[in-house]
Scaffold this motif. Structure first.
Motif, mmCIF file in Angstrom:
data_model
loop_
_atom_site.group_PDB
_atom_site.id
_atom_site.type_symbol
_atom_site.label_atom_id
_atom_site.label_comp_id
_atom_site.label_asym_id
_atom_site.label_seq_id
_atom_site.Cartn_x
_atom_site.Cartn_y
_atom_site.Cartn_z
ATOM 1 N N SER A 1 -2.500 -0.515 6.156
ATOM 2 C CA SER A 1 -3.268 -0.713 7.383
ATOM 3 C C SER A 1 -4.714 -1.122 7.102
ATOM 4 O O SER A 1 -5.420 -1.549 8.005
ATOM 5 N N GLY A 2 -5.143 -1.034 5.854
ATOM 6 C CA GLY A 2 -6.511 -1.394 5.502
ATOM 7 C C GLY A 2 -6.659 -2.883 5.243
ATOM 8 O O GLY A 2 -5.683 -3.638 5.207
ATOM 9 N N LEU A 3 -7.886 -3.310 5.042
ATOM 10 C CA LEU A 3 -8.192 -4.718 4.809
ATOM 11 C C LEU A 3 -7.417 -5.254 3.604
ATOM 12 O O LEU A 3 -6.732 -6.275 3.692
ATOM 13 N N LEU A 4 -7.494 -4.581 2.489
ATOM 14 C CA LEU A 4 -6.777 -5.006 1.293
ATOM 15 C C LEU A 4 -5.274 -4.896 1.492
ATOM 16 O O LEU A 4 -4.522 -5.824 1.172
ATOM 17 N N CYS B 1 -2.804 0.808 -2.270
ATOM 18 C CA CYS B 1 -4.044 0.224 -1.755
ATOM 19 C C CYS B 1 -4.861 1.274 -1.011
ATOM 20 O O CYS B 1 -5.795 0.936 -0.283
ATOM 21 N N VAL B 2 -4.499 2.536 -1.158
ATOM 22 C CA VAL B 2 -5.186 3.626 -0.464
ATOM 23 C C VAL B 2 -6.532 3.862 -1.130
ATOM 24 O O VAL B 2 -6.628 3.875 -2.356
ATOM 25 N N GLY B 3 -7.539 4.052 -0.332
ATOM 26 C CA GLY B 3 -8.827 4.410 -0.918
ATOM 27 C C GLY B 3 -9.964 4.307 0.072
ATOM 28 O O GLY B 3 -9.918 3.517 1.009
ATOM 29 N N GLU B 4 -10.958 5.094 -0.174
ATOM 30 C CA GLU B 4 -12.201 5.023 0.593
ATOM 31 C C GLU B 4 -13.113 4.069 -0.155
ATOM 32 O O GLU B 4 -13.484 4.310 -1.291
#
Length: 161
Positions: free
Chosen positions: A9-12, A63-66
């Motif tokens: 769901s993130g940009l990457l 791709c999980v990450g803050e």
């Protein structure tokens, strides 16, 4: 080929999903699960194991990450959960189900002076918050410092011709 992309769901993550094109992909999100994404808490070993057990992927992409340094500085425990502990849990889950793992990390662990970075590049974070990544065990440190392009990720995970 069956793939699971954590953090889709993130940009990457959205870009990685698109790069997989015609492959069968299960994308995950936590707070944003529109568009067919599966809700998974990447800081929960149970959530990860449940999904990987159901899908039985050949490949897992993390791709999980803050990515925002100010969040690392403001909420270090939450940032560690997302950037360190989630990576470890996903790697362990991929190993248990026999899937190939690709961990895509930001270059926030580098100072930007010696790009392009390779898996064996030494981290040189610009601030104390990013330096916390050095607390990883050696195996995870290699994963955390590896930087791969989206197209390279797809090439790496395609079956050999």
């Amino acid at each position: 080929m069956q793939a699971v992309i954590f953090g889709a769901s993130g940009l990457l993550g959205r870009s990685v999903v698109r790069a997989f094109g015609d492959m069968t992909v299960t994308g995950t999100g936590f707070s944003r699960t529109a568009g067919g994404l599966v809700r998974v808490d990447a800081t929960s070993a149970d959530d990860i194991e449940d999904l990987l057990g159901r899908v039985r992927p050949d490949a897992v992409v993390n791709c999980v990450g803050e990515r925002r340094p100010e969040v690392w500085a403001g909420t270090p425990a939450q940032a560690r959960d997302r950037n360190v502990d989630a990576a470890r849990l996903i790697a362990e889950g991929a190993s248990r189900c026999g899937a190939r793992l690709l961990h895509i990390s930001s270059d926030y662990v580098f100072d930007g002076k010696a790009a392009p970075y390779r898996p064996d590049s030494l981290p040189n974070p610009l601030n104390a918050a990013m330096a916390r990544r050095k607390q990883l065990d050696p195996t995870m440190a290699l994963l955390e410092t590896a930087c791969c392009g989206v197209l390279e990720a797809r090439r790496c995970l395609r079956p050999a011709d």
